[in-house]
Write a protein that holds these residues in place. Structure first.
Motif, mmCIF file in Angstrom:
data_model
loop_
_atom_site.group_PDB
_atom_site.id
_atom_site.type_symbol
_atom_site.label_atom_id
_atom_site.label_comp_id
_atom_site.label_asym_id
_atom_site.label_seq_id
_atom_site.Cartn_x
_atom_site.Cartn_y
_atom_site.Cartn_z
ATOM 1 N N LYS A 391 0.837 -1.191 0.000
ATOM 2 C CA LYS A 391 0.000 0.000 0.000
ATOM 3 C C LYS A 391 0.877 1.247 0.000
ATOM 4 O O LYS A 391 2.011 1.231 0.485
ATOM 5 N N LYS A 392 0.351 2.348 -0.535
ATOM 6 C CA LYS A 392 1.145 3.577 -0.661
ATOM 7 C C LYS A 392 1.489 4.174 0.694
ATOM 8 O O LYS A 392 2.608 4.595 0.935
ATOM 9 N N GLN A 393 0.495 4.245 1.590
ATOM 10 C CA GLN A 393 0.702 4.900 2.872
ATOM 11 C C GLN A 393 1.479 3.964 3.802
ATOM 12 O O GLN A 393 1.048 2.836 4.042
ATOM 13 N N PRO A 394 2.622 4.405 4.329
ATOM 14 C CA PRO A 394 3.448 3.519 5.161
ATOM 15 C C PRO A 394 2.766 3.080 6.454
ATOM 16 O O PRO A 394 2.904 1.937 6.874
ATOM 17 N N PHE A 395 2.038 4.002 7.110
ATOM 18 C CA PHE A 395 1.389 3.671 8.379
ATOM 19 C C PHE A 395 0.034 3.001 8.116
ATOM 20 O O PHE A 395 -0.710 3.405 7.230
ATOM 21 N N THR A 396 -0.254 1.981 8.911
ATOM 22 C CA THR A 396 -1.522 1.256 8.771
ATOM 23 C C THR A 396 -2.125 1.052 10.154
ATOM 24 O O THR A 396 -1.449 0.578 11.070
ATOM 25 N N THR A 397 -3.384 1.404 10.301
ATOM 26 C CA THR A 397 -4.050 1.223 11.590
ATOM 27 C C THR A 397 -4.630 -0.175 11.694
ATOM 28 O O THR A 397 -4.839 -0.871 10.691
ATOM 29 N N ALA A 398 -4.902 -0.563 12.919
ATOM 30 C CA ALA A 398 -5.522 -1.872 13.147
ATOM 31 C C ALA A 398 -6.898 -1.926 12.494
ATOM 32 O O ALA A 398 -7.321 -2.978 11.984
ATOM 33 N N LYS A 399 -7.611 -0.792 12.480
ATOM 34 C CA LYS A 399 -8.929 -0.762 11.844
ATOM 35 C C LYS A 399 -8.819 -1.019 10.338
ATOM 36 O O LYS A 399 -9.632 -1.740 9.760
ATOM 37 N N GLU A 400 -7.807 -0.395 9.691
ATOM 38 C CA GLU A 400 -7.612 -0.634 8.256
ATOM 39 C C GLU A 400 -7.380 -2.114 7.984
ATOM 40 O O GLU A 400 -7.927 -2.676 7.025
ATOM 41 N N LEU A 401 -6.554 -2.739 8.808
ATOM 42 C CA LEU A 401 -6.263 -4.158 8.618
ATOM 43 C C LEU A 401 -7.517 -5.007 8.841
ATOM 44 O O LEU A 401 -7.776 -5.947 8.082
ATOM 45 N N ALA A 402 -8.291 -4.656 9.860
ATOM 46 C CA ALA A 402 -9.517 -5.397 10.128
ATOM 47 C C ALA A 402 -10.495 -5.260 8.970
ATOM 48 O O ALA A 402 -11.124 -6.241 8.548
ATOM 49 N N ASP A 403 -10.622 -4.034 8.424
ATOM 50 C CA ASP A 403 -11.515 -3.812 7.291
ATOM 51 C C ASP A 403 -11.051 -4.613 6.083
ATOM 52 O O ASP A 403 -11.862 -5.195 5.352
ATOM 53 N N TYR A 404 -9.746 -4.622 5.851
ATOM 54 C CA TYR A 404 -9.200 -5.330 4.690
ATOM 55 C C TYR A 404 -9.399 -6.835 4.805
ATOM 56 O O TYR A 404 -9.756 -7.509 3.843
ATOM 57 N N LEU A 405 -9.179 -7.362 6.005
ATOM 58 C CA LEU A 405 -9.288 -8.811 6.210
ATOM 59 C C LEU A 405 -10.712 -9.271 6.470
ATOM 60 O O LEU A 405 -10.994 -10.458 6.462
ATOM 61 N N GLY A 406 -11.611 -8.302 6.728
ATOM 62 C CA GLY A 406 -12.992 -8.664 7.016
ATOM 63 C C GLY A 406 -13.137 -9.337 8.368
ATOM 64 O O GLY A 406 -13.910 -10.283 8.530
ATOM 65 N N VAL A 436 10.396 -2.895 6.604
ATOM 66 C CA VAL A 436 10.831 -2.428 5.279
ATOM 67 C C VAL A 436 10.382 -0.988 5.060
ATOM 68 O O VAL A 436 11.145 -0.144 4.580
ATOM 69 N N SER A 437 9.132 -0.685 5.409
ATOM 70 C CA SER A 437 8.622 0.681 5.237
ATOM 71 C C SER A 437 9.379 1.666 6.111
ATOM 72 O O SER A 437 9.702 2.777 5.676
ATOM 73 N N TYR A 438 9.682 1.253 7.347
ATOM 74 C CA TYR A 438 10.421 2.146 8.221
ATOM 75 C C TYR A 438 11.824 2.413 7.658
ATOM 76 O O TYR A 438 12.318 3.549 7.703
ATOM 77 N N ALA A 439 12.460 1.379 7.125
ATOM 78 C CA ALA A 439 13.802 1.552 6.553
ATOM 79 C C ALA A 439 13.776 2.571 5.411
ATOM 80 O O ALA A 439 14.680 3.398 5.272
ATOM 81 N N LYS A 440 12.719 2.524 4.609
ATOM 82 C CA LYS A 440 12.597 3.482 3.499
ATOM 83 C C LYS A 440 12.391 4.905 4.030
ATOM 84 O O LYS A 440 12.970 5.859 3.515
ATOM 85 N N LEU A 441 11.540 5.035 5.068
ATOM 86 C CA LEU A 441 11.319 6.357 5.659
ATOM 87 C C LEU A 441 12.590 6.879 6.324
ATOM 88 O O LEU A 441 12.899 8.075 6.243
ATOM 89 N N GLU A 442 13.317 6.000 6.972
ATOM 90 C CA GLU A 442 14.578 6.384 7.605
ATOM 91 C C GLU A 442 15.572 6.889 6.564
ATOM 92 O O GLU A 442 16.237 7.917 6.757
ATOM 93 N N GLU A 443 15.640 6.183 5.449
ATOM 94 C CA GLU A 443 16.535 6.600 4.367
ATOM 95 C C GLU A 443 16.105 7.953 3.789
ATOM 96 O O GLU A 443 16.936 8.825 3.517
ATOM 97 N N GLN A 444 14.798 8.131 3.612
ATOM 98 C CA GLN A 444 14.287 9.388 3.074
ATOM 99 C C GLN A 444 14.572 10.543 4.025
ATOM 100 O O GLN A 444 15.018 11.620 3.608
ATOM 101 N N ALA A 445 14.327 10.330 5.327
ATOM 102 C CA ALA A 445 14.565 11.380 6.318
ATOM 103 C C ALA A 445 16.045 11.743 6.381
ATOM 104 O O ALA A 445 16.411 12.927 6.432
ATOM 105 N N SER A 446 16.907 10.742 6.371
ATOM 106 C CA SER A 446 18.352 10.992 6.417
ATOM 107 C C SER A 446 18.804 11.803 5.214
ATOM 108 O O SER A 446 19.629 12.716 5.340
ATOM 109 N N ALA A 447 18.249 11.466 4.050
ATOM 110 C CA ALA A 447 18.637 12.180 2.828
ATOM 111 C C ALA A 447 18.216 13.645 2.893
ATOM 112 O O ALA A 447 18.963 14.535 2.468
ATOM 113 N N ILE A 448 17.011 13.904 3.418
ATOM 114 C CA ILE A 448 16.523 15.288 3.517
ATOM 115 C C ILE A 448 17.423 16.107 4.436
ATOM 116 O O ILE A 448 17.839 17.228 4.103
#
Length: 630
Positions: A391-406, A436-448
């Motif tokens: 998914k595009k958005q790195p953060f995912t709530t428990a509600k999103e996961l519950a909705d997705y999994l039904g 994996v998502s956190y590693a990408k955000l960490e890399e992006q933040a470090s670069a900025i």
């Protein structure tokens, strides 16, 4: 003879409503609000009697961006579109969006109507026409005829009527062997008659006395009376703008977006399998679990997208999606629709429905169709990890996961806790991140931050707000706060004086800059509790301006953008104030002035800064300690 419906489309104030009045004599802006604001808000309807005896229905769809959903509601069943363009302005952004919507909905028959031509210079008009041709050359309107008109003077109106008649005569008869269906676009009450709805009749004919099924409510209703173009008829046919007077149904029991049909087999569905075309200008395409606005029939429903057979639908390409709806809809296969972004509300795609009742197992089709079997057999942990990774958005709530999994959120608690323990997920206050998502955000933040350090080597770090602005495209403010907390806890960054720096970064002066620093500190030390103007410090040395900026928050304090004080003296002032208030419970401006033997202006500058920092708090004409001073 075919039943023809014409739609008008175009930018606000380009003359759609005035044009229709010139053609038909009917005013389609009927509400007080529409007349007051000078633009169409709801769908306007009229009809036109041609010389050959045909009666053509006309739908004036709103032109303003806020009323796009009303525009889409008026398009089902339309045979011909008059694209209205003001000769004074030419094609506007709203015009382009209307063209996108029209073509995405499968409309291919157009006339371009240039309005207000008698109000512009002929040379300017020709330039506008050339620009229209240039901008439409890659669209289905590339070869559409342009009719020049002026509704006020009557220029071009006879020619336009002739072209409309020619198009009407060449439109084939709509099939009449289906089961009648109407998407309700207006509901109102008529005294002595009861509830009346309007819409374009689709799929098949309908007669007075016919029993219809109301979706999604499921109630049966009977047609008491039918009107087509303000005339009572016994039977209406596909393609006609139709008003139905319904028996045994109150106005409150039916609303715009509902569907009436002879068939009792329409599905009230939560999911749709569709094929779409994503517009080329949609920067990020359409990915997993994007929240979108589905405009279908006369409904607008929020939905989530699940690409089928691909990770995402790229800009300018076609692909398959499953739409997970937040409300049920009653539609049919091959119905056309529009997708708009949740925010900002821009048209991003359109397509047609392929399956109105897809199997539930399809909800786990996240990547390619070839991986479906593996996903169905995978564990819940694998499905969660796959969903969150794609998914595009790195953060995912428990509600999103519950909705997705039904499933219910409480059923996921133990699984998510275990995934956190195994370092598959990272839990924050705003949701979960995969490693994996956190590693990408960490890399992006470090670069900025690193980019900022290289550009401004003598600054302590990037202002926090500037850093946040660089991430707001994909993260909310709360998510950025959670990310900063993780980066700090993992000792990747440090924060001071509302600036962010990489943990290992330090400001280093050369011997020339050190000399400038010494001059600045000496002047400030000599001045004591009397703040010094920034401009007086910057003239001390050619290196002083950048050195002074680097010292901000570390060795000096900027009380305002203009006045500076030595940080050591600033801290001494805080200590004096705390001691005085501890003994006397409060302190006046004069008390502080006397303690520091400074001027009233200097004392006021220091105290107002301390108030802003919440070290002190002003109460009437005296001060007490603020939260940071206690």
């Amino acid at each position: 003879m075919a039943n023809i419906v014409i739609g008008t489309a175009g930018h606000i104030d380009h003359g759609k409503t005035t044009l229709i009045k010139a053609l038909t004599g009917i005013e389609t802006d009927t509400t007080k609000e529409e007349k007051k604001r000078g633009m169409s808000i709801n769908l306007g309807f009229a009809y036109l009697d041609l010389k050959n005896g045909m009666r053509v229905g006309i739908v004036d769809v709103p032109g303003h961006e806020k009323f796009i959903k009303n525009m889409v509601a008026g398009l089902p069943g339309i045979n011909l579109v008059l694209l209205v363009i003001d000769a004074q302005e030419g094609i506007m952004p709203q015009t382009k969006e209307h063209i996108d919507i029209l073509t995405l909905l499968g409309i291919r028959d157009f006339l371009i109507v240039l309005t207000k031509v008698d109000t512009v210079d002929p040379d300017l008009k020709e330039l506008v026409v050339d620009d229209i041709r240039d901008q439409l050359k890659e669209t289905p309107l590339a070869d559409a005829e342009i009719i020049e008109t002026d509704a006020v003077t009557g220029t071009g109106i006879p020619e336009l009527l002739e072209r409309i008649q020619t198009h009407a005569e060449n439109i084939s008869e709509t099939t009449q062997n289906g089961q009648a269906r109407i998407n309700v676009d207006r509901v109102f009450s008529v005294k002595g008659f009861g509830t009346v709805i309007t819409g374009t009749l689709l799929d098949g004919p309908i007669k007075v006395g016919t029993e219809l099924h109301l979706y999604p409510e499921g109630k049966k209703v009977r047609v008491r009376n039918i009107q087509v173009h303000e005339t009572d008829v016994e039977e209406a046919f596909p393609g006609q703008r139709t008003a139905l007077n319904l028996a045994n149904l109150s106005k409150d029991e039916i609303q715009r977006g509902d569907v009436l049909s002879i068939s009792d087999k329409l599905h009230d569905t939560w999911m749709l399998d569709v094929k779409i075309k994503c517009l080329p200008e949609v920067e990020n395409g359409i990915g997993l679990w994007d929240r979108v606005r589905l405009l279908i029939g006369t409904r607008e429903v929020m939905a989530r997208t699940v690409p089928l057979g691909a990770e995402w639908i790229a800009p300018g390409t076609e692909g398959f999606l499953q739409l997970r709806l937040e409300e049920q809809v009653a539609v049919k296969e091959r119905d056309h629709f529009i997708l708009r972004a949740y925010s900002p509300m821009e048209t991003i795609a359109g397509g047609e429905v392929l399956d109105v009742a897809p199997s539930k197992h399809r909800r786990f089709k996240v990547e390619v169709l070839e991986s479906l079997k593996a996903k169905e057999e995978g564990s819940t942990e694998e499905i969660i990890a796959d969903f969150m990774t794609n998914k595009k958005q790195p953060f995912t709530t428990a509600k999103e996961l519950a909705d997705y999994l039904g499933t219910a959120q409480n059923e996921l608690t133990e699984i998510l806790a275990e995934m956190v323990t195994e370092n598959q997920l990272i839990q924050t206050k705003v949701g979960y991140l995969t490693s994996v998502s956190y590693a990408k955000l960490e890399e992006q933040a470090s670069a900025i931050i690193d980019e900022y350090h290289k550009k401004f080597r003598l600054r302590q770090g990037i202002p926090t707000e500037e850093f946040r602005s660089r991430l707001r495209k994909n993260l909310s403010d709360k998510e950025i706060t959670a990310l900063l907390q993780l980066l700090t806890e993992n000792q990747l960054i440090k924060s001071a004086n509302d600036k962010l720096a990489l943990a290992e970064f330090t400001v280093t002066f050369n011997k020339y800059q050190e000399a400038a620093q010494a001059k600045i500190e000496k002047m400030l030390a000599d001045s004591g509790y009397t703040p010094v103007k920034k401009e007086d410090l910057e003239v001390l040395d050619k290196n002083a301006p950048e050195v002074l900026e680097a010292m901000n928050g570390d060795r000096v304090i900027f009380l305002t953008h203009e006045f500076v004080i030595l940080k050591k003296v600033y801290q001494e002032a805080i200590d004096l104030i705390k001691k005085y208030i501890a003994e006397h419970q409060q302190m006046t401006l004069g008390d502080f002035r006397d303690m520091t033997q400074s001027s009233r202006k200097a004392s006021m500058l220091i105290l107002e800064y301390l108030d802003k920092e919440n070290v002190t708090k002003r109460v009437e004409n005296y001060r007490v300690l603020g939260e940071k001073g206690k």
